[in-house]
Design an enzyme around this catalytic site. Structure first.
Site, PDB file in Angstrom:
ATOM      1  N   ARG A  48       0.939  -1.182   0.235  1.00  0.00           N
ATOM      2  CA  ARG A  48       0.051  -0.283   0.437  1.00  0.00           C
ATOM      3  C   ARG A  48       0.737   1.642   0.249  1.00  0.00           C
ATOM      4  O   ARG A  48       2.392   1.412   0.147  1.00  0.00           O
ATOM      5  CB  ARG A  48      -0.501  -0.108   1.315  1.00  0.00           C
ATOM      6  N   ARG A  59      -7.499  -1.231  -7.124  1.00  0.00           N
ATOM      7  CA  ARG A  59      -7.786   0.067  -5.527  1.00  0.00           C
ATOM      8  C   ARG A  59      -7.517   1.600  -6.710  1.00  0.00           C
ATOM      9  O   ARG A  59      -7.138   2.072  -8.005  1.00  0.00           O
ATOM     10  CB  ARG A  59      -6.989   0.588  -4.609  1.00  0.00           C
ATOM     11  N   GLN A  62      -1.829   1.528   9.561  1.00  0.00           N
ATOM     12  CA  GLN A  62      -0.827   2.042   9.281  1.00  0.00           C
ATOM     13  C   GLN A  62      -0.054   3.148  10.361  1.00  0.00           C
ATOM     14  O   GLN A  62       1.291   2.998   9.685  1.00  0.00           O
ATOM     15  CB  GLN A  62      -1.185   2.736   7.569  1.00  0.00           C
ATOM     16  N   ASP A  97      -2.182  11.186  -2.049  1.00  0.00           N
ATOM     17  CA  ASP A  97      -2.474   9.629  -2.927  1.00  0.00           C
ATOM     18  C   ASP A  97      -2.668  10.066  -4.591  1.00  0.00           C
ATOM     19  O   ASP A  97      -2.931   9.793  -4.985  1.00  0.00           O
ATOM     20  CB  ASP A  97      -3.681   8.666  -2.323  1.00  0.00           C
ATOM     21  N   ASN A 150      -5.423  12.210   0.894  1.00  0.00           N
ATOM     22  CA  ASN A 150      -4.470  10.859   1.925  1.00  0.00           C
ATOM     23  C   ASN A 150      -5.153  10.612   2.250  1.00  0.00           C
ATOM     24  O   ASN A 150      -6.971  10.451   2.334  1.00  0.00           O
ATOM     25  CB  ASN A 150      -3.696  11.923   2.305  1.00  0.00           C
ATOM     26  N   LYS A 151      -4.489   9.779   3.200  1.00  0.00           N
ATOM     27  CA  LYS A 151      -5.585   8.992   4.561  1.00  0.00           C
ATOM     28  C   LYS A 151      -6.969   9.320   4.874  1.00  0.00           C
ATOM     29  O   LYS A 151      -6.033  10.566   5.739  1.00  0.00           O
ATOM     30  CB  LYS A 151      -4.111   8.220   5.529  1.00  0.00           C
TER      31      LYS A 151
HETATM   32  O1  MRU Z   1      -4.993   2.586   1.992  1.00  0.00           O
HETATM   33  P1  MRU Z   1      -3.343   3.166   2.067  1.00  0.00           P
HETATM   34  O2  MRU Z   1      -2.380   2.787   3.035  1.00  0.00           O
HETATM   35  O3  MRU Z   1      -2.456   2.439   0.826  1.00  0.00           O
HETATM   36  O4  MRU Z   1      -2.847   5.249   2.359  1.00  0.00           O
HETATM   37  C1  MRU Z   1      -1.758   5.404   2.190  1.00  0.00           C
HETATM   38  C2  MRU Z   1      -1.770   6.843   2.138  1.00  0.00           C
HETATM   39  O5  MRU Z   1      -2.647   7.404   2.039  1.00  0.00           O
HETATM   40  C3  MRU Z   1       0.572   7.141   1.892  1.00  0.00           C
HETATM   41  O6  MRU Z   1       0.103   8.883   2.873  1.00  0.00           O
HETATM   42  C4  MRU Z   1       0.099   7.390   0.680  1.00  0.00           C
HETATM   43  O7  MRU Z   1      -0.480   6.572  -0.043  1.00  0.00           O
HETATM   44  C5  MRU Z   1       1.500   7.680   0.709  1.00  0.00           C
HETATM   45  S1  MRU Z   1       2.854   6.856   0.321  1.00  0.00           S
HETATM   46  C6  MRU Z   1       3.938   8.102   0.176  1.00  0.00           C
END
Ligand code: MRU
Length: 352
Positions: free
Chosen positions: A52, A95, A200, A241, A251-252
């Site tokens: 991820r 995704r 995470q 993202d 982002n997350k």
């Molecule tokens: O759901 P995830 O764990 O893939 O989400 C990841 C994030 O939101 C990260 O902050 C983003 O992908 C940047 S990773 C350098």
């Protein structure tokens, strides 16, 4: 101090007949590397968050497409392209939010446009996937170099999710300055939000920073305001993202909360991301597709049910931070700020 591969871990490796992947779902309890041998192994690994983080998803999908193509038995170039388009679409369905997935797959398909034989096309695909990974490592290091001067010796900085080495080829985006600070003997402390529901921050960010001996403290997401206030957090830095043409940033989930808090406490809120995370075709955050995941990520914890049967659940994996809340977007080309629409245009025209 110089870092070896062991203390800044890598998550994805090409092994000719398979992809060796660090299973991030099992961390930190178990450090296990799995073999992805088919395209459905790759799709499932991305979907299930075994890999991820936007750049790492892109790198894995690129190797996944090269691996799938390697297994095609046809010698007919037209048929090869049909199979490649089919597998491109399949991997692209794993995704929806991180644009690096579509960017990397698009680069691979483009790389075979001039191939005159199936063999040449297979080689081109692999070269392009390797190139994406190599470039990402250099890009992340440059992001770290641009980010580091934004902090002072002794600063405490907050982050969410994992935008670290294992979310990229190496170094990470939001975590890159902390690795570089370590190399330069600059003391920076990290406060990592645990990042409900998949953790995470708790499982991955603390795991990788502890290995590199970066000072890291874990908090739950709802401790952010109190921690900024009581621990004198000087800045917040997060990954991305997908960044729209106007700077709005997906982002997350929970990132938007932190941006609002940064505004309230008048501390800078930085996004660190490579240009491969920008989607200039998407005008604003309103157009970014936000993944919704299995309700069980919320109703269950460590396999135990923690909410009543049949409760309604809303489980978006990402949120969108409006560009006006972002102090700066740290890219490999430098730090964008102010009028993001024009800064982003400039950087893509090579005028930044
Ligand atoms: O759901 P995830 O764990 O893939 O989400 C990841 C994030 O939101 C990260 O902050 C983003 O992908 C940047 S990773 C350098």
């Amino acid at each position: 101090m110089s870092f070896t591969n062991t203390i800044i871990p890598r998550s994805v490796e090409w092994k000719e007949t398979y992809i060796r992947l660090l299973d991030q779902q099992k961390l930190p309890a178990v450090t296990e590397y799995i073999k992805l041998q088919t395209i459905s192994d790759v799709w499932e690994a991305i979907k299930a968050l075994k890999v991820r983080g936007a750049p790492a998803i892109g790198i894995t999908a690129a190797f996944g497409l090269a691996l799938a193509a390697k297994q095609y038995e046809t010698e007919n170039l037209e048929e090869f392209h049909l199979l490649l388009d089919r597998d491109h679409d399949y991997l692209a369905s794993s995704r929806p939010t991180a644009v690096n997935l579509f960017w990397a797959l698009g680069r691979l398909v483009k790389s075979v446009q001039g191939a005159v034989s199936v063999n040449e096309a297979k080689t081109d695909l692999l070269h392009e996937a390797i190139q994406i990974q190599v470039e990402d490592e250099a890009t992340c290091r440059r992001i770290g170099e641009h980010a580091l001067p934004l902090f002072k010796n002794g600063d405490s900085v907050m982050t969410i999710c994992n935008a670290g080495s294992i979310a990229t080829a190496r170094y990470g985006t939001a975590l890159a300055p902390f690795y570089l600070a370590k190399e330069k003997n600059i003391s920076l402390s990290v406060y990592a939000c645990e990042t409900r529901p998949v953790l995470q921050g708790a499982r991955l960010t603390t795991w990788e920073l502890l290995q590199a001996d970066v000072d890291v403290t874990l908090i739950t997401d709802n401790m952010a305001a109190h921690t900024i206030f009581s621990k004198g957090i000087s800045a917040i830095i997060v990954g991305a993202d997908r960044i729209a043409a106007n700077g709005d940033t997906a982002n997350k989930i929970g990132t938007y909360n932190l941006a609002l808090l940064a505004g309230a406490f008048q501390i800078p809120f930085y996004v660190a991301a490579p240009l491969s995370t920008f989607d200039t075709e998407t005008k604003s955050g309103a157009e970014i597709p936000i993944e919704e995941r299995d309700p069980k990520e919320i109703t269950h914890f460590g396999g135990q049910q923690i909410a009543p049967d049949h409760v309604k659940v809303f489980n978006p994996a990402f949120d969108v931070t409006p560009h006006h809340l972002i102090t700066g977007i740290i890219t490999e080309k430098g730090v964008l700020s102010g009028d993001y629409s024009s800064e982003i245009q400039k950087v893509f025209k090579g005028e930044f």
